[in-house]
Design a protein around this motif. Structure first.
Motif, mmCIF file in Angstrom:
data_model
loop_
_atom_site.group_PDB
_atom_site.id
_atom_site.type_symbol
_atom_site.label_atom_id
_atom_site.label_comp_id
_atom_site.label_asym_id
_atom_site.label_seq_id
_atom_site.Cartn_x
_atom_site.Cartn_y
_atom_site.Cartn_z
ATOM 1 N N ASP A 19 45.949 31.113 -5.289
ATOM 2 C CA ASP A 19 44.828 31.339 -6.187
ATOM 3 C C ASP A 19 43.531 31.444 -5.378
ATOM 4 O O ASP A 19 42.457 31.410 -5.927
ATOM 5 N N LYS A 20 43.664 31.588 -4.051
ATOM 6 C CA LYS A 20 42.464 31.558 -3.213
ATOM 7 C C LYS A 20 41.558 32.752 -3.477
ATOM 8 O O LYS A 20 40.335 32.609 -3.571
ATOM 9 N N GLY A 21 42.158 33.937 -3.578
ATOM 10 C CA GLY A 21 41.340 35.102 -3.871
ATOM 11 C C GLY A 21 40.644 34.996 -5.203
ATOM 12 O O GLY A 21 39.476 35.375 -5.355
ATOM 13 N N GLN A 22 41.345 34.454 -6.181
ATOM 14 C CA GLN A 22 40.768 34.307 -7.517
ATOM 15 C C GLN A 22 39.630 33.278 -7.522
ATOM 16 O O GLN A 22 38.559 33.518 -8.084
ATOM 17 N N LEU A 23 39.858 32.121 -6.901
ATOM 18 C CA LEU A 23 38.798 31.106 -6.948
ATOM 19 C C LEU A 23 37.569 31.565 -6.164
ATOM 20 O O LEU A 23 36.433 31.227 -6.515
ATOM 21 N N MET A 24 37.779 32.345 -5.091
ATOM 22 C CA MET A 24 36.634 32.790 -4.307
ATOM 23 C C MET A 24 35.798 33.832 -5.046
ATOM 24 O O MET A 24 34.613 34.009 -4.733
ATOM 25 N N THR A 25 36.371 34.520 -6.051
ATOM 26 C CA THR A 25 35.528 35.425 -6.841
ATOM 27 C C THR A 25 34.406 34.652 -7.516
ATOM 28 O O THR A 25 33.267 35.124 -7.587
ATOM 29 N N PHE A 26 34.711 33.451 -7.998
ATOM 30 C CA PHE A 26 33.682 32.653 -8.666
ATOM 31 C C PHE A 26 32.659 32.136 -7.660
ATOM 32 O O PHE A 26 31.449 32.191 -7.914
ATOM 33 N N LEU A 27 33.135 31.639 -6.532
ATOM 34 C CA LEU A 27 32.193 31.113 -5.540
ATOM 35 C C LEU A 27 31.310 32.223 -4.994
ATOM 36 O O LEU A 27 30.114 31.995 -4.737
#
Length: 456
Positions: free
Chosen positions: A123-131
């Motif tokens: 889920d790293k790519g997904q969580l980094m969209t928010f950051l």
């Protein structure tokens, strides 16, 4: 407009954002393997430092397992909590990967550029969209858009054993107006979605006992009970000719779809023939009075996941086994009560047993469904924001699987969650050669900036 400046900053900074994601992807944070414990801690520390660079007060918080990352920043009347997970699935079998899963790379494919590596989508790519959306907002405005809590887990891929105790112990700190979860996907390659229904899950394992030992079928066949035949007959009765589950009171708590949601789902023009055709099937087999999307998203199921007994080795052995086994799972919807369904299922099975047979039970856990209150204005605001980015209306959709964290937020923090993700069906999460489309990473970041502007 101020939002335009944020979106422009996201576009300009995409190469640097991509470099940060690749750096995080290089950390092999496999939560289920104790050999990677230090790497999980390293991933948590990396995120803490990144959050601090955005002005958050952030810390890696210890648990009996892997750390939780908790960060607080911003101010204002609106308080949002964002959840993601930094742990990843194991990479086995390694021989099926085209490259080192923890040496990520941007690759050109027939469908466009993709970020290839374990955790790129889940889920790293997904969580980094928010950051990255927060980073652009901070760069343009000097502040975060509202009061934000970031909550990142390190055990999602290994059953989340520390999650509930941590949430209970820190409920006052974590509670917000609404939770945002980025661990889902688009409806199709170009239609954004907000998941508002998640099915629950109940698992049961059963062993039917008959004779005190295995029997020779020539000596006992026809007179002695065969537990495999008994088990097969019982499980064959799970549904009727129309696909309806026959367990008493099974449908208690199952509500009909609101007309507005049913109409929206119909407008999605779901191609069930292609959906089934992709796996070598053609005919929907469930409740015949329901559409395929209803079957997948808003209807409960009873499925046999495993059945075994007797002799299964090479050659042939004429045996009447003493035992037969099965594993059965139920996907739950609405207000179905997992405990009541377990009790009713067991009673239903036991009522069909011959007098000199017995059944032994083993529970594999259970939890109810999650249905979000989409009358909260935040849902429509987010839907409009997604539509503005992707160029077509976002859909409120269901999810056939179970994402327990959404239910936990409701149960332990008394708040709803919006599940908004940008993965695609071909991302190969949990499989070799996992990828995340660069377009999804980019437009996902822009989407969160638009959503934050609407909600804040």
């Amino acid at each position: 407009m101020t939002l335009d400046a944020v979106l422009s900053r996201i576009d300009t900074d995409l190469p640097e954002a991509l470099d940060r994601l690749l750096e995080l992807l290089r950390i092999p944070s496999i939560s289920t393997d104790p050999a990677y414990k230090a790497d999980c801690a390293r991933a948590a520390d990396w995120l803490v430092e990144d959050l601090k660079s955005l002005g958050f007060e952030a810390a890696s918080r210890p648990t009996p397992g892997h750390p939780m990352v908790v960060a607080h920043g911003g101010s204002g009347d609106k308080h949002l909590l964002f959840y993601g997970h930094y742990d990843v699935q194991p990479v086995d079998p390694l021989t099926l990967w085209d490259r080192d899963p923890f040496d990520p790379q941007v690759q050109d494919t027939a469908k466009g550029k993709v970020i290839r590596g374990r955790g790129s989508s889940d889920d790293k790519g997904q969580l980094m969209t928010f950051l990255e959306a927060c980073r652009a907002w901070k760069a343009v405005h000097g502040t975060l858009p509202c009061k934000l809590t970031i909550f990142l887990e390190g055990e999602e891929e290994s059953g989340s054993p520390s999650l509930i105790p941590f949430m209970q112990a820190n409920a006052a700190e974590l509670k917000a107006d609404i939770a945002l979860i980025c661990d889902t996907g688009l409806f199709d390659d170009s239609t954004p979605a907000i998941t508002t229904m998640l099915r629950g899950l109940l698992g049961e394992e059963m062993t039917i006992h008959a004779a005190s030992k295995d029997l020779h079928s020539g000596s006992y066949g026809g007179a002695a009970a065969n537990p495999i035949k008994i088990l097969a007959k019982i499980l064959g009765n799970l549904s009727d000719a129309q696909g309806h589950i026959t367990i008493p009171h099974f449908y208690d708590g199952v509500a009909e779809l609101p007309d507005t949601i049913r109409a929206q789902w119909q407008s999605l023009s779901f191609d069930h023939a292609k959906f089934l055709g992709d796996v070598g099937l053609s005919i929907p087999i469930g409740e015949q009075d329901r559409t395929p999307l209803e079957m997948l998203w808003s209807r409960p199921t009873a499925e046999i996941n495993g059945i075994w007994g007797g002799y299964t080795g090479d050659g042939f052995k004429t045996v009447l086994p003493a035992q037969a086994h099965a594993k059965v799972s139920f996907r739950l919807v609405g207000d179905q009560d997992a405990d009541a369904i377990r009790d009713n299922f067991r009673a239903w099975v036991e009522a069909q047993l011959p007098a000199d047979c017995r059944v032994e039970w083993k529970s594999h856990g259970g939890g109810g469904a999650s249905v979000m209150a989409i009358d909260d204005p935040a849902f429509e605001a987010a839907r409009l924001a997604l539509g503005a980015e992707w160029g077509k209306p976002a859909a409120y959709i269901g999810c056939g699987g179970s994402i327990p964290i959404a239910g936990y937020f409701k149960t332990y923090l008394d708040m709803d969650a919006m599940l908004i993700g940008f993965g695609r069906d071909d991302d190969q999460i949990h499989s070799p050669n996992e990828k995340y489309d660069l377009e999804c990473f980019h437009k996902g970041t822009r989407s969160w900036a638009r959503i934050l502007a609407k909600l804040a």
